[in-house]
Every structure is written in structure tokens, then in C-alpha cells.
Design an enzyme around this catalytic site. Structure first.
Site, PDB file in Angstrom:
ATOM      1  N   ASP A   1      -2.899   5.385  -2.722  1.00 55.26           N
ATOM      2  CA  ASP A   1      -3.758   6.396  -2.128  1.00 55.26           C
ATOM      3  C   ASP A   1      -3.723   7.437  -3.394  1.00 55.26           C
ATOM      4  O   ASP A   1      -2.733   8.002  -3.729  1.00 55.26           O
ATOM      5  CB  ASP A   1      -3.040   7.212  -0.894  1.00 55.26           C
ATOM      6  CG  ASP A   1      -4.076   8.061  -0.402  1.00 55.26           C
ATOM      7  OD1 ASP A   1      -4.965   8.638  -1.106  1.00 55.26           O
ATOM      8  OD2 ASP A   1      -3.600   8.640   0.953  1.00 55.26           O
TER       9      ASP A   1
ATOM     10  N   ARG B   1     -13.489   5.727  -1.085  1.00 54.07           N
ATOM     11  CA  ARG B   1     -13.503   5.957   0.482  1.00 54.07           C
ATOM     12  C   ARG B   1     -14.377   7.047   0.728  1.00 54.07           C
ATOM     13  O   ARG B   1     -14.357   7.990  -0.115  1.00 54.07           O
ATOM     14  CB  ARG B   1     -11.909   6.231   0.620  1.00 54.07           C
ATOM     15  CG  ARG B   1     -11.706   7.147   1.864  1.00 54.07           C
ATOM     16  CD  ARG B   1     -10.309   7.390   2.289  1.00 54.07           C
ATOM     17  NE  ARG B   1     -10.029   8.298   2.995  1.00 54.07           N
ATOM     18  CZ  ARG B   1      -8.873   8.878   3.697  1.00 54.07           C
ATOM     19  NH1 ARG B   1      -7.710   8.203   3.353  1.00 54.07           N
ATOM     20  NH2 ARG B   1      -8.644   9.926   4.430  1.00 54.07           N
TER      21      ARG B   1
ATOM     22  N   GLU C   1     -11.343   9.421  -2.502  1.00 49.92           N
ATOM     23  CA  GLU C   1     -12.217   9.897  -0.960  1.00 49.92           C
ATOM     24  C   GLU C   1     -13.329  11.073  -1.506  1.00 49.92           C
ATOM     25  O   GLU C   1     -13.078  11.575  -2.542  1.00 49.92           O
ATOM     26  CB  GLU C   1     -11.404  10.490   0.063  1.00 49.92           C
ATOM     27  CG  GLU C   1     -10.449  11.547  -0.351  1.00 49.92           C
ATOM     28  CD  GLU C   1      -9.285  11.441   0.770  1.00 49.92           C
ATOM     29  OE1 GLU C   1      -9.037  12.691   1.331  1.00 49.92           O
ATOM     30  OE2 GLU C   1      -8.596  10.476   0.656  1.00 49.92           O
TER      31      GLU C   1
ATOM     32  N   HIS D   1      -7.665   4.556  -4.287  1.00 52.08           N
ATOM     33  CA  HIS D   1      -8.791   4.867  -3.707  1.00 52.08           C
ATOM     34  C   HIS D   1      -8.939   6.431  -3.714  1.00 52.08           C
ATOM     35  O   HIS D   1      -7.937   6.986  -3.843  1.00 52.08           O
ATOM     36  CB  HIS D   1      -8.776   4.547  -2.309  1.00 52.08           C
ATOM     37  CG  HIS D   1      -7.859   4.803  -1.154  1.00 52.08           C
ATOM     38  ND1 HIS D   1      -7.869   5.992  -0.605  1.00 52.08           N
ATOM     39  CD2 HIS D   1      -6.893   4.409  -0.526  1.00 52.08           C
ATOM     40  CE1 HIS D   1      -6.608   6.393   0.234  1.00 52.08           C
ATOM     41  NE2 HIS D   1      -6.216   5.140   0.242  1.00 52.08           N
TER      42      HIS D   1
ATOM     43  N   ASP E   1      -5.991  10.394  -2.842  1.00 54.48           N
ATOM     44  CA  ASP E   1      -6.593  11.395  -2.470  1.00 54.48           C
ATOM     45  C   ASP E   1      -7.835  11.830  -2.988  1.00 54.48           C
ATOM     46  O   ASP E   1      -8.719  10.930  -2.758  1.00 54.48           O
ATOM     47  CB  ASP E   1      -5.954  12.746  -2.269  1.00 54.48           C
ATOM     48  CG  ASP E   1      -4.406  12.507  -1.495  1.00 54.48           C
ATOM     49  OD1 ASP E   1      -4.495  11.465  -0.400  1.00 54.48           O
ATOM     50  OD2 ASP E   1      -3.465  13.352  -1.809  1.00 54.48           O
TER      51      ASP E   1
ATOM     52  N   ASN F   1      -8.679   0.148   7.557  1.00 53.11           N
ATOM     53  CA  ASN F   1      -7.508   1.322   7.752  1.00 53.11           C
ATOM     54  C   ASN F   1      -6.845   1.131   9.175  1.00 53.11           C
ATOM     55  O   ASN F   1      -7.795   1.724  10.056  1.00 53.11           O
ATOM     56  CB  ASN F   1      -7.700   2.393   7.208  1.00 53.11           C
ATOM     57  CG  ASN F   1      -6.495   3.439   6.941  1.00 53.11           C
ATOM     58  OD1 ASN F   1      -5.431   2.879   6.933  1.00 53.11           O
ATOM     59  ND2 ASN F   1      -6.689   4.694   7.132  1.00 53.11           N
TER      60      ASN F   1
ATOM     61  N   CYS G   1      -5.355  14.147   6.586  1.00 53.38           N
ATOM     62  CA  CYS G   1      -5.397  12.791   6.995  1.00 53.38           C
ATOM     63  C   CYS G   1      -6.753  12.287   7.823  1.00 53.38           C
ATOM     64  O   CYS G   1      -7.192  13.338   8.241  1.00 53.38           O
ATOM     65  CB  CYS G   1      -4.330  12.689   8.231  1.00 53.38           C
ATOM     66  SG  CYS G   1      -4.176  10.997   8.954  1.00 53.38           S
TER      67      CYS G   1
ATOM     68  N   ASP H   1       0.236  15.685   6.132  1.00 52.96           N
ATOM     69  CA  ASP H   1      -0.728  14.933   5.172  1.00 52.96           C
ATOM     70  C   ASP H   1      -1.993  16.216   5.360  1.00 52.96           C
ATOM     71  O   ASP H   1      -3.111  15.923   5.978  1.00 52.96           O
ATOM     72  CB  ASP H   1      -1.287  13.662   5.580  1.00 52.96           C
ATOM     73  CG  ASP H   1      -2.210  13.039   4.552  1.00 52.96           C
ATOM     74  OD1 ASP H   1      -2.241  13.823   3.588  1.00 52.96           O
ATOM     75  OD2 ASP H   1      -2.893  12.004   4.781  1.00 52.96           O
TER      76      ASP H   1
ATOM     77  N   GLU I   1     -13.599   5.497   6.323  1.00 48.39           N
ATOM     78  CA  GLU I   1     -12.503   5.936   7.158  1.00 48.39           C
ATOM     79  C   GLU I   1     -12.946   6.479   8.708  1.00 48.39           C
ATOM     80  O   GLU I   1     -14.157   7.134   8.733  1.00 48.39           O
ATOM     81  CB  GLU I   1     -11.664   7.182   6.414  1.00 48.39           C
ATOM     82  CG  GLU I   1     -10.774   7.690   6.941  1.00 48.39           C
ATOM     83  CD  GLU I   1      -9.498   6.772   7.275  1.00 48.39           C
ATOM     84  OE1 GLU I   1      -9.609   5.743   7.919  1.00 48.39           O
ATOM     85  OE2 GLU I   1      -8.273   7.105   7.042  1.00 48.39           O
TER      86      GLU I   1
ATOM     87  N   TYR J   1       0.758  -1.081  -0.173  1.00 45.44           N
ATOM     88  CA  TYR J   1       0.063   0.076  -0.056  1.00 45.44           C
ATOM     89  C   TYR J   1       0.992   1.248  -0.125  1.00 45.44           C
ATOM     90  O   TYR J   1       1.714   1.409   0.870  1.00 45.44           O
ATOM     91  CB  TYR J   1      -0.817  -0.122   1.378  1.00 45.44           C
ATOM     92  CG  TYR J   1      -1.722   1.317   1.110  1.00 45.44           C
ATOM     93  CD1 TYR J   1      -2.599   1.517   0.648  1.00 45.44           C
ATOM     94  CD2 TYR J   1      -1.310   2.210   2.398  1.00 45.44           C
ATOM     95  CE1 TYR J   1      -3.574   2.665   0.432  1.00 45.44           C
ATOM     96  CE2 TYR J   1      -2.003   3.569   2.452  1.00 45.44           C
ATOM     97  CZ  TYR J   1      -3.111   3.716   1.692  1.00 45.44           C
ATOM     98  OH  TYR J   1      -3.626   4.871   1.738  1.00 45.44           O
TER      99      TYR J   1
END
Length: 307
Positions: A87, A161, A116, A114, A89, A214, A124, A59, A191, A44
Site C-alpha cells: 500500500d 486504485r 489511490e 498501489h 496510500d 480487496n 480506510c 487508518d 475499492e 501484501y
């Protein structure tokens, strides 16, 4: 295509009901090499770790598409047989930008990404004060990724996500994930869960869609083992995103303190008496012998006298 093989392999892993995909978080070539050497069959790439390692920044949505996709491309290239989940974002903008992001990740050899629903100025998922876009905007992001996958004939896995649990509550989060799955997402990722009850509930509520868990040390979600995640809750993918970042931070701090206070860094030894983590060990981990062997195989003489 190499990237299609990686994505296809990940899909086969997801289709195996007896398999749970456990991915250590890696942020650079060295942490990826370590994880592969230990024997992980999937990795990952963390956005937080990418921001910390490439930019030295937290982040907070400061990493760009170039920062993220170039890092993902490098990590994915190290071992095409080990699928990389990366990731992405928010997709870095509206649907057109999400499409461009997805294309970059596909061409980089990434097996899954992923996306989001946070606002573009994201943070984050285990920090407070998160803001999310409305459901329509979120679904448009997912649909853009799915359409791009179809256009390129790729099998990249699209992971939806949502960070809406914190600001809007559980019901809204589940509604968003169901809408994302209806738009073509393959895996659901809630998340910031705060209880074991939520962890069990999300898998039931989204069945039969595979769910990703996660595990962030020091975050808001209770930490569980891979066995618990699979057998007690039913998750299909578990990521430990800051594994590499945390280990590097702790080890580097310890060695720097030693150098600062004592003026040296003492060598550590393995059980068979070798220097642990010596320069040659690191180079071998990164493929020194393989490079020399390839040079010899094609008729080169760069390493005829050794390396």
C-alpha cells in the site's frame, strides 16, 4: 537487482492465465514470517496494519512515507523470492512526492505498489465520508509513478486504485481506472464494491487489464473465496489485508484476558506434544538456525556451544 527480480516474478505470475495471486495482509516481520512459513508465494503490506502496529492509530492517513516505506523495506527483505505488494496510500502528495514515494518503494525491493485517488487526508477504503481528487490529479499521480519506474529501469507493478465508487458512483470509477491504465498502470483496483454484480462487472468493463479484489472482514465488499474470485469473477489478485492485524488482535486479547483473570497464560501444545508458539518456535520461525548456520559457515564461533 533484487527488487527487479521480485517485480519480474510478479509480472510473470500476472501473465499466467491459470494463476490467481492470493496475498495475506501482513503488517510486521512476525506476521510476514508466519505467512511465508505457511507457504504463500506473495504478500501484501497493509497500510491500515502498518498504522495500527507502528503507530497504534487508525487508518486515517496518519502514517507517513517513512512509516510505510521502512515497513515495506523490512518485509520485502525477508524473502526476495516472494513478491511484496505494498500500500502506498495517495503517494503522500503531488506528482513530485509520488515520484519520491515510488523511488523509495523500488529501492526497498517492493514488487508492486498501489496508489489511490483519495484526498491527502485519506481514510480506510471501507469507512464512510471519503473524498477524492479530480481525475486529472489522480492520473498525474499514476503517471508520476510510471515515469519514475521508467527512469529507474524498474519493473515494479503500478496498481491504480480508485475510491470514487462511494462518493461519485460506478461510471466515474470505471472512467478513472481506464484513464489510469492509459497512463501506464498495470493493474486496476476498484475499492469498496458493495455487490457481487459490481465485482463481476468491473472485471468485464476493464478487460484485459488485470483486476485486484480487496477482501476486508467487516468491510462493505461481500467476501468470496479465492476460487470464486478467479473462476466466477475473473480477478487476478486477491488481498486479505487485515489477516495479520485481525489474528493478532483476537489472539492477544484472548491471552491478555486469560492473564488478567487467572494470573497466568497456559501453554498450548501441538499434536506431537511440543509447546505451541513457545519462545524457541518463534525464534526458529524468524531464522534462528539459519543465523547460526551462517555464522558457522563464515568462520564465526558465536553459536559453537548452541543457541
Amino acid at each position: 537487482m533484487a527488487q527487479s527480480k521480485s517485480a519480474t516474478k510478479l509480472r510473470q505470475m500476472l501473465a499466467d492465465p491459470d494463476k490467481i495471486i492470493v496475498c495475506p495482509g501482513v503488517h510486521d516481520g512476525l506476521t510476514a514470517r508466519v505467512a511465508l512459513n505457511v507457504g504463500f508465494d506473495a504478500l501484501y503490506m497493509t497500510g491500515a496494519g502498518t498504522s495500527a502496529s507502528r503507530l497504534g492509530l487508525p487508518d486515517l492517513g496518519l502514517a507517513t512515507l517513512d512509516d510505510m516505506s521502512l515497513n515495506a523495506s523490512m518485509i520485502a527483505s525477508l524473502d526476495r523470492s516472494a513478491p511484496l505488494i505494498a500500500d502506498a496510500d495517495t503517494g503522500f502528495g503531488g506528482p513530485l512526492m509520488v515520484a519520491r514515494t515510488t523511488e523509495r518503494y523500488i529501492l526497498s525491493g517492493v514488487a508492486a505498489l498501489h496508489i489511490e485517488d483519495q484526498a491527502t487526508t485519506k481514510r480506510c477504503g471501507h469507512l464512510s465520508g471519503k473524498e477524492v481528487v479530480d481525475t486529472a490529479a489522480y492520473v498525474a499521480r499514476i503517471r508520476a509513478a510510471v515515469k519514475t519506474r521508467e527512469r529507474l529501469g524498474s519493473e515494479i507493478v503500478v496498481i491504480a486504485r480508485t475510491d470514487s465508487l462511494q462518493p461519485l458512483g460506478y461510471a466515474d470509477a470505471i472512467s478513472r481506472l481506464k484513464a489510469a491504465v492509459a497512463a501506464g498502470a498495470d493493474v486496476a483496483f476498484l475499492e469498496g464494491m458493495r455487490t457481487r454484480e459490481q465485482m463481476a462487472r468491473v472485471v468485464r468493463d476493464l478487460s484485459p487489464t488485470p483486476c485486484l479484489l480487496n477482501m476486508v472482514g467487516g468491510g462493505v465488499t461481500p467476501l468470496v473465496t479465492a476460487r470464486e474470485a478467479k473462476e466466477e469473477f475473473g480477478f487476478r489478485v486477491v488481498i486479505w489485508p487485515i489477516a495479520g492485524m485481525t489474528s493478532v488482535c483476537i489472539a492477544m486479547r484472548e491471552l491478555c484476558r486469560e492473564l488478567k483473570s487467572e494470573g497466568e497464560i497456559r501453554e498450548r501444545y501441538t499434536e506431537d506434544g511440543r509447546v505451541d508458539g513457545g519462545v524457541r518456535d518463534v525464534f526458529e520461525l524468524c531464522g534462528l538456525s539459519a543465523c547460526a548456520e551462517f555464522d558457522k559457515e563464515v568462520g564465526g564461533a558465536s553459536f559453537a556451544n548452541g543457541a
